[in-house]
Design an enzyme around this catalytic site. Structure first.
Site, mmCIF file in Angstrom:
data_model
loop_
_atom_site.group_PDB
_atom_site.id
_atom_site.type_symbol
_atom_site.label_atom_id
_atom_site.label_comp_id
_atom_site.label_asym_id
_atom_site.label_seq_id
_atom_site.Cartn_x
_atom_site.Cartn_y
_atom_site.Cartn_z
ATOM 1 C CE LYS A 100 33.620 19.223 11.885
ATOM 2 N NZ LYS A 100 34.421 18.098 12.396
ATOM 3 C CG ASP A 105 39.379 20.082 12.083
ATOM 4 O OD1 ASP A 105 40.195 21.024 12.241
ATOM 5 O OD2 ASP A 105 39.642 19.085 11.392
#
Length: 210
Positions: free
Chosen positions: A120, A138
């Site tokens: 991420k 997320d």
């Protein structure tokens, strides 16, 4: 959700916010990596508050190493997991100095080898700094993707691939920012604001409130 419906979703999100921005403050690729690494299990606002003074004195790997782990810890002690994060930032800074001439690599694989940098974080840096259409999934995006039907998936990697597969190419660059902001301020986890949602009529969420 079919292609034309997804295109309409992003047309509306684009119309409302043509140039969505990430909310983490940074001054270069290095401070962006640090800010995103610090943001794990913390709010962007909390990270920004801690890094404003930090980045004035340590905006390069070399300066961060000169500050040292103890000095860094003092700046970020209001952030969750600050001790481990301080260790990771010092380690990644040393790697950047030793192997990359103090520069941040623009390869996902290379970024993910840095301590405290996962997929991420790497995707955020690739997207925000190098404008690569990488999708940083997320909890907000995971929720919105599955709840609305835009990009469903059983885990974050599946949702990331669903965004790449389902979202029209001309909306790929800002897709994750639109979805994050939508999840953060409208499609909230506990009390989604369906009554004011731009895409309510297109959304597949069965529990839409009135």
């Amino acid at each position: 959700m079919d292609y034309m419906t997804i295109r309409e979703v992003f047309r509306r999100l684009h119309e409302a916010e043509p140039e969505p921005k990430g909310e983490l403050e940074h001054v270069n690729a290095y401070t962006l990596v640090v800010a995103v690494a610090l943001s794990a299990q913390a709010t962007d606002a909390g990270v920004n508050k801690a890094t404003r003074e930090l980045f004035k004195i340590a905006d390069t790997p070399a300066k961060m190493l000169a500050l040292g782990e103890a000095g860094l810890t003092e700046h970020i002690k209001t952030i969750g997991l600050f001790r481990q994060k301080a260790k990771n930032v010092i380690k990644l800074s040393q790697i950047l100095v030793d192997h990359y001439g103090g520069e941040v690599p623009n390869s996902r694989a290379a970024l993910q080898l840095l301590p405290g940098v996962g997929r991420k974080t790497a995707n955020v840096v690739l997207n925000m700094w190098w404008h690569y259409p990488a999708q940083a999934v997320d909890t907000h995006i995971f929720r919105v993707g599955n709840r609305t039907g835009i990009c469903p998936g059983k885990d974050v990697v599946a949702v990331e691939r669903a965004i790449e597969d389902n979202v029209p190419a001309d909306y790929q660059q800002h897709a994750h920012h639109w979805l994050i902001l939508h999840g953060r301020y409208t499609c909230k986890a506990r009390k989604p604001l369906c009554g004011t949602c731009l895409i309510r009529d297109l959304c597949q969420f069965e529990e839409k409130n009135l």
